[in-house]
Motif scaffolding. Structure first.
Motif, PDB file in Angstrom:
ATOM      1  N   SER A  58       0.818  -1.211   0.000  1.00 56.80           N
ATOM      2  CA  SER A  58       0.000   0.000   0.000  1.00 56.80           C
ATOM      3  C   SER A  58       0.850   1.259   0.000  1.00 56.80           C
ATOM      4  O   SER A  58       0.379   2.335  -0.403  1.00 56.80           O
ATOM      5  N   ARG A  59       2.104   1.147   0.420  1.00 61.98           N
ATOM      6  CA  ARG A  59       3.012   2.291   0.423  1.00 61.98           C
ATOM      7  C   ARG A  59       3.883   2.343  -0.840  1.00 61.98           C
ATOM      8  O   ARG A  59       3.997   3.384  -1.488  1.00 61.98           O
ATOM      9  N   THR A  60       4.488   1.219  -1.168  1.00 58.10           N
ATOM     10  CA  THR A  60       5.419   1.229  -2.297  1.00 58.10           C
ATOM     11  C   THR A  60       4.691   1.310  -3.640  1.00 58.10           C
ATOM     12  O   THR A  60       5.118   2.041  -4.540  1.00 58.10           O
ATOM     13  N   THR A  61       3.579   0.597  -3.793  1.00 56.96           N
ATOM     14  CA  THR A  61       2.862   0.598  -5.072  1.00 56.96           C
ATOM     15  C   THR A  61       2.266   1.963  -5.379  1.00 56.96           C
ATOM     16  O   THR A  61       2.369   2.461  -6.513  1.00 56.96           O
ATOM     17  N   THR A  62       1.647   2.585  -4.393  1.00 55.57           N
ATOM     18  CA  THR A  62       1.056   3.909  -4.625  1.00 55.57           C
ATOM     19  C   THR A  62       2.133   4.949  -4.909  1.00 55.57           C
ATOM     20  O   THR A  62       1.945   5.826  -5.754  1.00 55.57           O
ATOM     21  N   THR A  63       3.255   4.863  -4.212  1.00 53.25           N
ATOM     22  CA  THR A  63       4.340   5.818  -4.453  1.00 53.25           C
ATOM     23  C   THR A  63       4.886   5.654  -5.866  1.00 53.25           C
ATOM     24  O   THR A  63       5.156   6.646  -6.563  1.00 53.25           O
ATOM     25  N   LYS A  64       5.056   4.414  -6.312  1.00 50.74           N
ATOM     26  CA  LYS A  64       5.530   4.184  -7.677  1.00 50.74           C
ATOM     27  C   LYS A  64       4.516   4.685  -8.699  1.00 50.74           C
ATOM     28  O   LYS A  64       4.901   5.275  -9.731  1.00 50.74           O
ATOM     29  N   THR A  65       3.235   4.483  -8.429  1.00 48.38           N
ATOM     30  CA  THR A  65       2.198   4.976  -9.334  1.00 48.38           C
ATOM     31  C   THR A  65       2.286   6.484  -9.504  1.00 48.38           C
ATOM     32  O   THR A  65       2.183   7.011 -10.622  1.00 48.38           O
ATOM     33  N   LEU A  66       2.498   7.189  -8.415  1.00 48.40           N
ATOM     34  CA  LEU A  66       2.609   8.642  -8.487  1.00 48.40           C
ATOM     35  C   LEU A  66       3.867   9.058  -9.250  1.00 48.40           C
ATOM     36  O   LEU A  66       3.834   9.996 -10.054  1.00 48.40           O
ATOM     37  N   GLY A  67       4.977   8.368  -9.008  1.00 45.43           N
ATOM     38  CA  GLY A  67       6.210   8.685  -9.728  1.00 45.43           C
ATOM     39  C   GLY A  67       6.060   8.491 -11.225  1.00 45.43           C
ATOM     40  O   GLY A  67       6.514   9.319 -12.031  1.00 45.43           O
ATOM     41  N   ASP A  68       5.403   7.398 -11.619  1.00 44.75           N
ATOM     42  CA  ASP A  68       5.179   7.139 -13.046  1.00 44.75           C
ATOM     43  C   ASP A  68       4.281   8.200 -13.657  1.00 44.75           C
ATOM     44  O   ASP A  68       4.491   8.637 -14.802  1.00 44.75           O
ATOM     45  N   GLU A 112      10.714   4.908   1.411  1.00 46.82           N
ATOM     46  CA  GLU A 112      11.586   6.002   1.013  1.00 46.82           C
ATOM     47  C   GLU A 112      12.403   5.653  -0.228  1.00 46.82           C
ATOM     48  O   GLU A 112      12.621   6.505  -1.099  1.00 46.82           O
ATOM     49  N   GLU A 113      12.860   4.411  -0.311  1.00 45.40           N
ATOM     50  CA  GLU A 113      13.647   4.003  -1.476  1.00 45.40           C
ATOM     51  C   GLU A 113      12.819   4.105  -2.760  1.00 45.40           C
ATOM     52  O   GLU A 113      13.312   4.575  -3.797  1.00 45.40           O
ATOM     53  N   THR A 114      11.556   3.699  -2.697  1.00 42.93           N
ATOM     54  CA  THR A 114      10.675   3.803  -3.852  1.00 42.93           C
ATOM     55  C   THR A 114      10.470   5.261  -4.242  1.00 42.93           C
ATOM     56  O   THR A 114      10.468   5.619  -5.430  1.00 42.93           O
ATOM     57  N   PHE A 115      10.312   6.113  -3.249  1.00 43.63           N
ATOM     58  CA  PHE A 115      10.104   7.543  -3.478  1.00 43.63           C
ATOM     59  C   PHE A 115      11.305   8.174  -4.180  1.00 43.63           C
ATOM     60  O   PHE A 115      11.169   8.821  -5.218  1.00 43.63           O
ATOM     61  N   PHE A 116      12.485   7.967  -3.628  1.00 46.83           N
ATOM     62  CA  PHE A 116      13.668   8.616  -4.200  1.00 46.83           C
ATOM     63  C   PHE A 116      14.106   7.972  -5.513  1.00 46.83           C
ATOM     64  O   PHE A 116      14.819   8.593  -6.309  1.00 46.83           O
ATOM     65  N   ALA A 117      13.676   6.734  -5.766  1.00 55.40           N
ATOM     66  CA  ALA A 117      14.024   6.073  -7.022  1.00 55.40           C
ATOM     67  C   ALA A 117      13.192   6.589  -8.186  1.00 55.40           C
ATOM     68  O   ALA A 117      13.586   6.418  -9.351  1.00 55.40           O
ATOM     69  N   ALA A 118      12.060   7.226  -7.904  1.00 55.36           N
ATOM     70  CA  ALA A 118      11.210   7.747  -8.974  1.00 55.36           C
ATOM     71  C   ALA A 118      11.962   8.825  -9.743  1.00 55.36           C
ATOM     72  O   ALA A 118      12.534   9.748  -9.148  1.00 55.36           O
ATOM     73  N   HIS A 119      11.962   8.709 -11.064  1.00 53.32           N
ATOM     74  CA  HIS A 119      12.704   9.654 -11.917  1.00 53.32           C
ATOM     75  C   HIS A 119      11.811  10.867 -12.199  1.00 53.32           C
ATOM     76  O   HIS A 119      10.978  10.853 -13.103  1.00 53.32           O
ATOM     77  N   THR A 120      11.974  11.893 -11.384  1.00 52.76           N
ATOM     78  CA  THR A 120      11.181  13.122 -11.517  1.00 52.76           C
ATOM     79  C   THR A 120      12.121  14.319 -11.448  1.00 52.76           C
ATOM     80  O   THR A 120      12.104  15.076 -10.475  1.00 52.76           O
TER      81      THR A 120
END
Length: 304
Positions: free
Chosen positions: A89-99, A148-156
């Motif tokens: 619920s944390r990593t998937t949603t964060t990745k969705t937002l990054g994408d 946090e790792e998922t958040f900072f890994a997002a290419h934005t």
């Protein structure tokens, strides 16, 4: 005549993701009063659905601010299914937002992702700061790290990013104050376990002001501890809360009783017994001024 292909963007827009709880509602109301268009992404009817990738991208396009608070409650037993749901619920949603941000012609100016002060080790010797804090171990810490790792890994590259490692949020009308008030009301507001474990907290008003502070300070990014500068022991915490409600005495709850009760109400004693000693070093250094720096002042406002 203007360019017919020119995209007209709202002047001020905030997108709140997974923000249907105590903190999210406070942020939504605050930014609505400040004149922002507020859009919500959640699983609730009437909000933008997590399954609608196109609608999420459209909402984020041209936004001044995105705040992501999505995550299943940790107030449960850590069985296999709950562990999986808490993590995803944390990593998937964060990745969705990054994408989605990566697909925006005009990506959000700032993305603030919720984190948790639980990421630090059980601290009983000194406060944990952003630069000097030691990360802990165990399931809750692994969730915090992966988040946090998922958040900072997002290419934005065109969106400034910050994590708020949030301590226990206190305020009127919800959050943890409801169970604490019930304990005090029924005479059970004594120390919990040894009482020496640290209680790091933040008033909901100061937490909202931290978001506003980071939005205005365009030079700031990275990790920030969202905690009041005063970190009391559990015994001090419960005494201060009792006094705020005019109760002089509260029965203590020994560790064995908490562990037994946690099984009955299907939660984990870590939520009470872990010592969270977190200091907001970066915010203080950058000039953030707390409206409620001490628990006594915060509880006086809440109890009033």
């Amino acid at each position: 005549m203007g360019d017919p292909n020119h995209l007209s963007l709202p002047s001020r827009k905030i997108v709140l993701a997974g923000a249907t709880g105590f903190i999210g509602e406070a942020l939504r109301e605050r930014y609505r009063q400040n004149g922002y268009e507020t859009l919500m992404i959640s699983r609730r009817p009437g909000h933008i659905s997590w399954n609608d990738k196109a609608a999420i991208t459209e909402a984020l396009n041209g936004a001044d601010l995105l705040v992501n608070l999505a995550g299943r409650s940790v107030n449960c037993r850590y069985n296999e299914q709950n562990r999986r749901e808490i993590m995803e619920s944390r990593t998937t949603t964060t990745k969705t937002l990054g994408d989605a941000i990566a697909d925006c012609p005009h990506p959000p100016k700032l993305w603030i992702n919720s984190g948790t002060a639980t990421i630090y080790r059980d601290a009983r010797d000194r406060p944990m700061t952003e630069e000097q804090g030691e990360l802990g171990s165990g399931f809750s810490v692994e969730v915090a790290k992966a988040w946090e790792e998922t958040f900072f890994a997002a290419h934005t590259p065109f969106t400034r990013k910050a994590v708020l490692r949030i301590a226990i949020a206190l305020g009127r009308g919800g959050g943890v104050m409801t169970p604490y008030f019930n304990l005090i009301r029924f005479g059970l507001g004594g120390k919990q376990g040894p009482g020496s474990q640290r209680f790091s907290w933040v008033h909901i008003d100061d937490l909202c002001r931290m978001v506003e502070f980071l939005e205005k300070r365009t030079d700031l990014s990275g990790v920030f501890n969202a905690s009041a500068p005063e970190q009391v022991t559990n015994a001090e915490q419960m005494r201060t809360m009792r006094e705020a409600y005019g109760r002089r005495f509260g029965l203590p709850a020994p560790s064995w009783m908490l562990k037994t009760g946690a099984v009955v109400i299907r939660t984990e004693t870590e939520l009470i017994l872990k010592s969270r000693w977190v200091a907001p070093e970066r915010l203080l250094r950058e000039g953030f001024e707390f409206r409620y720096p001490r628990l006594r002042e915060a509880m006086a406002e809440i109890a009033r």
